[in-house]
Motif scaffolding. Sequence first.
Motif, PDB file in Angstrom:
ATOM      1  N   ILE A  64      42.232  42.155  16.805  1.00 22.70           N
ATOM      2  CA  ILE A  64      40.851  42.024  17.252  1.00 22.70           C
ATOM      3  C   ILE A  64      39.902  42.363  16.108  1.00 22.70           C
ATOM      4  CG2 ILE A  64      39.094  42.820  18.880  1.00 22.70           C
ATOM      5  CD1 ILE A  64      41.369  43.477  20.833  1.00 22.70           C
ATOM      6  N   TYR A 118      39.258  37.684  19.301  1.00 24.89           N
ATOM      7  CA  TYR A 118      40.629  38.065  19.667  1.00 24.89           C
ATOM      8  C   TYR A 118      41.658  37.016  19.224  1.00 24.89           C
ATOM      9  CZ  TYR A 118      44.762  38.988  22.472  1.00 24.89           C
ATOM     10  OH  TYR A 118      46.047  39.223  22.866  1.00 24.89           O
ATOM     11  N   CYS A 121      40.818  38.858  26.429  1.00 27.19           N
ATOM     12  CA  CYS A 121      41.854  39.877  26.620  1.00 27.19           C
ATOM     13  C   CYS A 121      41.187  41.108  27.228  1.00 27.19           C
ATOM     14  CB  CYS A 121      42.502  40.213  25.286  1.00 27.19           C
ATOM     15  SG  CYS A 121      43.697  41.558  25.366  1.00 27.19           S
ATOM     16  N   GLY A 165      42.260  44.422  25.538  1.00 21.32           N
ATOM     17  CA  GLY A 165      41.654  44.363  24.218  1.00 21.32           C
ATOM     18  C   GLY A 165      40.163  44.628  24.276  1.00 21.32           C
TER      19      GLY A 165
END
Length: 260
Positions: A49, A63, A74, A77
């Motif tokens: 990321i 991402y 995500c 994430g």
Amino acid sequence: MLLNFYKYQGTGNDFVMIDNREDVFPKDNVKLVSFLCDRRFGIGADGLILLENDKTTDFKMVYYNSDGRQSTMCGNGGRCIVAFANYLEIVDKNTSFMAVDGLHHATLENGIVGLEMQNVNEIKEKPNSLFLNTGSPHHVQLVDGLKDFDVRKEGEKLRYGLYGEQGSNINFVGQAGEDTFNVRTYERGVEDETFSCGTGVTAVALAMHHSGKTKSNTVKIVTPGGNLEVKFQNNGNGYDKIWLTGPAQLVFKGGIDVES
């Protein structure tokens, strides 16, 4: 070139984080991203990321899956990048940021990150499963014997056989209580089971409510990597005010030599 990085994890879903506010990372270098995510030859992660500047929000999230390609949203994430932005002193307890699927709001307190997900207005019912997009596409299927289920084998079959090359993430679910579900996820782009998937558990919570498996608008999800909570409102035409909440932690930081 020495590349500085930070390793974060959210319920076992792990990411290489890079501060790219000076726009120095070679974003189209698929081989480099794949190398950094490699667990034997690189740092090791489910994805990478980049934190970048954004004109209208606190920051931008870019991402990549571990195969080196940019991907859809995500959830874990997203939670981890909020913790990373706090570490960099870009944000405090409340933030907004831009991701590939649009604007997200988030909160952070005592290592717990709440992330507002995009609204979901359509859930497709299939013979033995449901399909919906929570920022990424997700197949949700109840199975017996989830603990011993061959997630990689069966997930790969569905990922390619049912959804083709573009694919879908595949979530296998076991009900553990009135508002609690165990979830194991096969992620496309990783092409294997991950310890947790944020957009996946969000999809499971909504799918289980939609199918009447739970009446609660607060659903607890147990993944191999830890516990998450999904809250939402049913607006009659779909779901909104969807929040994914759970821990996000810095694991380590360092530098790695890469070809410039």
